[in-house]
Design a protein around this motif. Sequence first.
Motif, PDB file in Angstrom:
ATOM      1  N   TYR A 166       0.824  -1.204   0.000  1.00 33.48           N
ATOM      2  CA  TYR A 166       0.000   0.000   0.000  1.00 33.48           C
ATOM      3  C   TYR A 166       0.863   1.260   0.000  1.00 33.48           C
ATOM      4  O   TYR A 166       0.583   2.220  -0.747  1.00 33.48           O
ATOM      5  CB  TYR A 166      -0.917  -0.003   1.222  1.00 33.48           C
ATOM      6  N   GLN A 192       2.440   1.716  -3.425  1.00 32.08           N
ATOM      7  CA  GLN A 192       1.449   2.216  -4.374  1.00 32.08           C
ATOM      8  C   GLN A 192       1.149   3.689  -4.123  1.00 32.08           C
ATOM      9  O   GLN A 192       0.948   4.466  -5.065  1.00 32.08           O
ATOM     10  CB  GLN A 192       0.169   1.387  -4.267  1.00 32.08           C
ATOM     11  N   THR A 193       1.141   4.077  -2.845  1.00 32.06           N
ATOM     12  CA  THR A 193       0.864   5.474  -2.496  1.00 32.06           C
ATOM     13  C   THR A 193       1.922   6.421  -3.039  1.00 32.06           C
ATOM     14  O   THR A 193       1.609   7.539  -3.480  1.00 32.06           O
ATOM     15  CB  THR A 193       0.761   5.617  -0.969  1.00 32.06           C
ATOM     16  N   VAL A 194       3.187   5.978  -3.050  1.00 35.16           N
ATOM     17  CA  VAL A 194       4.266   6.838  -3.544  1.00 35.16           C
ATOM     18  C   VAL A 194       4.470   6.683  -5.053  1.00 35.16           C
ATOM     19  O   VAL A 194       5.393   7.262  -5.615  1.00 35.16           O
ATOM     20  CB  VAL A 194       5.591   6.544  -2.812  1.00 35.16           C
ATOM     21  N   GLY A 195       3.609   5.903  -5.715  1.00 36.75           N
ATOM     22  CA  GLY A 195       3.640   5.836  -7.174  1.00 36.75           C
ATOM     23  C   GLY A 195       4.332   4.639  -7.781  1.00 36.75           C
ATOM     24  O   GLY A 195       4.524   4.608  -9.009  1.00 36.75           O
ATOM     25  N   LEU A 196       4.702   3.631  -6.960  1.00 35.13           N
ATOM     26  CA  LEU A 196       5.349   2.446  -7.515  1.00 35.13           C
ATOM     27  C   LEU A 196       4.302   1.430  -7.975  1.00 35.13           C
ATOM     28  O   LEU A 196       3.258   1.275  -7.327  1.00 35.13           O
ATOM     29  CB  LEU A 196       6.253   1.782  -6.473  1.00 35.13           C
ATOM     30  N   PRO A 197       4.565   0.725  -9.072  1.00 34.64           N
ATOM     31  CA  PRO A 197       3.631  -0.302  -9.559  1.00 34.64           C
ATOM     32  C   PRO A 197       3.792  -1.599  -8.770  1.00 34.64           C
ATOM     33  O   PRO A 197       4.282  -2.612  -9.283  1.00 34.64           O
ATOM     34  CB  PRO A 197       4.040  -0.473 -11.024  1.00 34.64           C
ATOM     35  N   ASN A 226       7.853  -3.770 -10.603  1.00 31.07           N
ATOM     36  CA  ASN A 226       8.443  -3.871 -11.943  1.00 31.07           C
ATOM     37  C   ASN A 226       8.849  -5.336 -12.190  1.00 31.07           C
ATOM     38  O   ASN A 226       8.017  -6.224 -12.146  1.00 31.07           O
ATOM     39  CB  ASN A 226       9.632  -2.916 -12.087  1.00 31.07           C
ATOM     40  N   THR A 279       9.550  -1.298   2.214  1.00 30.73           N
ATOM     41  CA  THR A 279       9.240  -0.219   1.266  1.00 30.73           C
ATOM     42  C   THR A 279      10.509   0.400   0.694  1.00 30.73           C
ATOM     43  O   THR A 279      10.595   0.664  -0.517  1.00 30.73           O
ATOM     44  CB  THR A 279       8.396   0.862   1.963  1.00 30.73           C
ATOM     45  N   THR A 327      14.368   1.945  -8.599  1.00 31.70           N
ATOM     46  CA  THR A 327      15.273   2.972  -9.128  1.00 31.70           C
ATOM     47  C   THR A 327      16.584   2.382  -9.647  1.00 31.70           C
ATOM     48  O   THR A 327      17.532   3.114  -9.915  1.00 31.70           O
ATOM     49  CB  THR A 327      15.583   4.007  -8.031  1.00 31.70           C
TER      50      THR A 327
END
Length: 301
Positions: free
Chosen positions: A162, A165-170, A181, A239, A247
Amino acid sequence: MTAFIEFFAPPAMKSLLIRLLVLGFAGLWAFWSTIEVIATKWNTNPEYSHGYLVPLFSIALLWMRRDKLEIDKIQPNSWGLVILAGAILLRLASARYYMEWFDFVAIIPFVLGVFVLAGGWQAVKWAWPAILFLAFMLPLPYSLEVALRDPLRRIGTISSTYVMQTVGLPAIAEGNVIVVNDARIGVTEACSGMSMLMVFFAFSTAAALFIHDRPMWERLLVVASAIPIAIIANVTRITTTGLLYATGHAKLADMLFHDFAGWMMIPMALGILWLELLVASRIVIIEDDAPMSVGLAPGKS
């Protein structure tokens, strides 16, 4: 040094210390095989790697509470023999029913019996927090470990997914595996956060014993906060690992996840405990019960 000399100067204190040392060495000899098993778990299982520090802190706690010991009331008590007999029965039950944990737990009543036999209930009044704290060096029963570990794995997986996903990772959770990824982060039993929970419970209890000048509710809050702190620390580790994988820092992610995370989480937990105490001291302010004096202007009554 002066306090040390003054503490051990009275003859009653010297006698108590000698009795404790003699009985303590006898207990060490009797429990040597059990201690070897426990020490092996400290060496091989990260969940109990803090075990070596527990007896040292208990000794330090005895010194901190030296003002609680009324030396003139120290007197050996035969009830200690009854408690020691109970510890021996626990060991016998462990051997009879193949329940290793009973053998571990027997150490606590044995130590209690030693203090009662050597110095009576007055010695127990002084030493009981240090005796109970020794429980943190004992491994948990296997069934309880499993019962705690699986929910912690699931909470860590769902919460970390969660946050990612909140910070924009798939990020997607597939059972106890997080897919980011092309990377797959497996939240295994070793990564469940169980080790952090055990360590932080010991740390938070030690902190609560140290801050004896704080209200009881604050000290209980510190102990209870071990569970959310352990979860936060584990979610932070998972996380951060996902962010590093996303990255392109796979090697650094592996090092963080498996090697450095445990050491990095301890300062984080201590920082959270400090913030918790700071916030608690600001939320509730205890006023002095002393009456407020009101100054009068000169010449007035």
